[in-house]
Design an enzyme around this catalytic site. Structure first.
Site, mmCIF file in Angstrom:
data_model
loop_
_atom_site.group_PDB
_atom_site.id
_atom_site.type_symbol
_atom_site.label_atom_id
_atom_site.label_comp_id
_atom_site.label_asym_id
_atom_site.label_seq_id
_atom_site.Cartn_x
_atom_site.Cartn_y
_atom_site.Cartn_z
ATOM 1 N N CYS A 1 37.404 29.857 38.298
ATOM 2 C CA CYS A 1 36.420 30.936 38.407
ATOM 3 C C CYS A 1 35.068 30.435 38.923
ATOM 4 C CB CYS A 1 36.255 31.661 37.068
ATOM 5 S SG CYS A 1 37.813 32.251 36.393
ATOM 6 N N ARG B 1 41.280 40.528 45.829
ATOM 7 C CA ARG B 1 40.668 40.870 44.538
ATOM 8 C C ARG B 1 39.271 40.251 44.459
ATOM 9 N NH1 ARG B 1 40.177 36.198 42.048
ATOM 10 N NH2 ARG B 1 41.835 34.653 42.133
ATOM 11 N N GLY B 2 38.517 40.686 43.454
ATOM 12 C CA GLY B 2 37.244 40.044 43.170
ATOM 13 C C GLY B 2 37.491 38.740 42.434
ATOM 14 N N THR C 1 41.616 30.991 40.692
ATOM 15 C CA THR C 1 42.155 30.905 39.345
ATOM 16 C C THR C 1 43.606 30.452 39.411
ATOM 17 O OG1 THR C 1 42.236 31.981 37.180
ATOM 18 C CG2 THR C 1 42.979 33.289 39.055
ATOM 19 N N MET D 1 44.281 40.927 35.192
ATOM 20 C CA MET D 1 43.856 39.892 34.260
ATOM 21 C C MET D 1 44.958 38.874 34.009
ATOM 22 S SD MET D 1 44.385 41.545 30.543
ATOM 23 C CE MET D 1 45.300 40.148 29.992
ATOM 24 N N ILE E 1 39.565 37.672 34.813
ATOM 25 C CA ILE E 1 39.713 39.016 35.370
ATOM 26 C C ILE E 1 39.351 38.974 36.847
ATOM 27 C CG2 ILE E 1 38.887 41.410 35.280
ATOM 28 C CD1 ILE E 1 38.151 40.882 32.320
#
Length: 182
Positions: A179, A80-81, A85, A162, A149
Site C-alpha cells: 500500500c 482499482r484505487g 498489494t 478488500m 481496500i
C-alpha cells in the site's frame, strides 16, 4: 418510513485465478449496470498475486518482475484505487458488485463501511482492529495492517474491494512496499 427491500447474492468461489476473477467482475458490473442482476458479493482467495492500482506504483515492487515466477507469484495492473498489494491463500478477498446509487452511499462512506465490517469481523475472533490514521485506508492491529481496500467505482457500480489477512504467507509481503507504506 418504508425501506425498499434490497437483495445481495453471495458467491463463495474458493481459489480463483486473478484474471478469471477480474473478467467475472467486469461481466457482473455490466449486468448490474443494465439491471440484469442484483448486487453481488464475490468471496474468494487468489493464488499468490500482486496487484497494482491505477496509479501504477510498480516501483513499490521490490524484486525484478522477472523473479516473480520463481517465487510462484503473478503481477497484474488494475483499475482499482490504492497502491500495490498482495493477494494469496489464507486471505479473505471480497469483491462487492454493488450499486452505490441504490444504497445512498458515497465513495468515502462505502470505504468506511468496508473498514467497519473488517473491524467487526476481527472482533468476532478477539482481535482488536481499528481504521488507519489520516489518509491510510484499511484496517490495522496496532502498527500492522490486517486489511487492505482498493475499490473501483464506475457509473455508480463498485468492483474490486478488500483483502483481509487471516493467515497468509507473510514472506510475500517482503517483496513489496504494501500500500506504499514503508
Amino acid at each position: 418510513a418504508m425501506r425498499a427491500v434490497r437483495s445481495l447474492e453471495v458467491w463463495k468461489l474458493g481459489l480463483v485465478n486473478y484474471l478469471d476473477a477480474l473478467k467475472l467482475q467486469e461481466k457482473l458490473v455490466l449486468d448490474r449496470k443494465s439491471h440484469k442482476r442484483c448486487d453481488t458479493l464475490l468471496s474468494l482467495q487468489h493464488p499468490p498475486t500482486y496487484t497494482v492500482g491505477k496509479r501504477q506504483t510498480v516501483h513499490n515492487l521490490l524484486i525484478p518482475q522477472s523473479e516473480l515466477e520463481q517465487i510462484g507469484a503473478e503481477l497484474h495492473y488494475t483499475q482499482r484505487g490504492g497502491d500495490i498489494t498482495f493477494h494469496g491463500p489464507h486471505q479473505a478477498i471480497l469483491y462487492p458488485i454493488i450499486s452505490l446509487r441504490d444504497t445512498g452511499l458515497g465513495a468515502r462512506r462505502f470505504v468506511e463501511k468496508i473498514e467497519l465490517t473488517m473491524i467487526e469481523m476481527a472482533g468476532l475472533y478477539g482481535v482488536k482492529a481499528s481504521p488507519g490514521q489520516r489518509c491510510e485506508t484499511g484496517v490495522w492491529v496496532g502498527e500492522k495492517k490486517i486489511g487492505a481496500i482498493g475499490v473501483r467505482i464506475s457509473n455508480g457500480i463498485t468492483s474490486h474491494g478488500m483483502a483481509f489477512n487471516i493467515d497468509p504467507d507473510l514472506n510475500y509481503f517482503r517483496h513489496i512496499v504494501p500500500c506504499g507504506i514503508a
